[in-house]
Design an enzyme around this catalytic site. Sequence first.
Site, PDB file in Angstrom:
ATOM      1  N   ASP A  47       0.876  -1.050   0.072  1.00  0.00           N
ATOM      2  CA  ASP A  47      -0.030  -0.050  -0.111  1.00  0.00           C
ATOM      3  C   ASP A  47       0.845   1.189  -0.148  1.00  0.00           C
ATOM      4  OD1 ASP A  47       0.823  -0.822   2.440  1.00  0.00           O
ATOM      5  OD2 ASP A  47      -1.188  -0.306   3.583  1.00  0.00           O
ATOM      6  N   ASP A  88      -0.021  -1.908 -12.974  1.00  0.00           N
ATOM      7  CA  ASP A  88      -1.191  -0.948 -13.789  1.00  0.00           C
ATOM      8  C   ASP A  88      -0.868   0.779 -13.424  1.00  0.00           C
ATOM      9  OD1 ASP A  88      -2.417  -2.915 -15.126  1.00  0.00           O
ATOM     10  OD2 ASP A  88      -4.446  -2.361 -14.568  1.00  0.00           O
TER      11      ASP A  88
HETATM   12 MN    MN Z   1      -2.974  -6.802 -15.022  1.00  0.00          MN
END
Ligand code: MN
Length: 350
Positions: free
Chosen positions: A220, A248
């Site tokens: 995180d 991503d």
């Molecule tokens: Mn992916």
Amino acid sequence: MTTYRVGVIRGDGTGPEVVAEALKVLDAVRDGFDVDPVEFDLGADRYLRTGDVLPDEELDGLRGCDAILLGAVGDPRVRPGILERDLLLRVRFELDQYVNLRPVVRYPGVQTLVPSHTEDDVDFVVVRENSEGLYSGVGGFHRKGTPHEVAVQSSINTRHGVERIVRYAFELARGPGRRRTLTLVHKTNVLTFAGDLYQRVMDELAGEFADVETDYVHVDAACIYFLDQPGRFDVIVTDNMFGDIITDLGAMIQGGMGIAAGGNINPEGVSMFEPIGGTAPDHVGKGTINPLAAIGATEMLLGQLGEQEAADRIDAGIRFACTKVASLRAGEMGYSTSEVGDLVVEGTRT
Ligand code: MN
Ligand code: IPM
């Protein structure tokens, strides 16, 4: 002259459009070696036509290639999971492509959503474990469909699997162009079994790789640092699921999914390279999809085959194209898909 058999899975959505550009660029840098492209008709169309996802003969065909280039898989007409699990993940697992290598690089001239980043802030690589973890498919239902239903999805982490991915990351961190820093990204404060195994393996191997500095960041917090302090990362090693998610975000700080390339690597076997962005259904057939990620995947493919000179030429071509396109986002490039391919080809010649 060496001839490489390159398996080509154009796949679904915009996959075929970006693969066409990647092959155009591959052809332009082919110097001192030859490429024999072997087409594999796999993906949604084939599945809807014949019911086949990945027949064993074709899997054997893929095993017989020197490397594989994949466009994208997934289609709104096919129930989620079928093509992803039985085609993409099956190839990764059966060919034991245990490394998912995802460079996060921001090329000069590229605009991103993070105005505080300077151009050379973003330059690291994520080594995502690609053969186990939550992706192993271990689990099941109990009392399915009842109010007392139980769904179990287990994360499998083997000593063998963890050790080989961490070792790969250490080797990479001391390799050419890297800054000898390896960061483990995990969630050791909560995942006290899997995280502990990763941390112990890191600590053990650190003795063998004394020239590499090691660090640890919770997953995180890593998301915060991707935005706030990306320069702290050189090589990241992480598990399969965390690696999926953070890459991503990594793509977005590079400038978008249009540039993010990745390799599913078996260092002793057959590797498969792909743009990590997916099928982009909104852009199919419009000539608006960005081919740079697929072209970057081709650069990685050539690097893996040992054709570094040709790979470097593609890198120069991508950098050249990046100074020309208005945005890396599909539909906002100011050029069509094939014009971006042409820009890269032009840049490979300089
Ligand atoms: Mn992916
Ligand atoms: C990726 C994709 C795949 C993954 C999906 C399509 C199975 O998101 O390559 O990152 O989760 O690995």
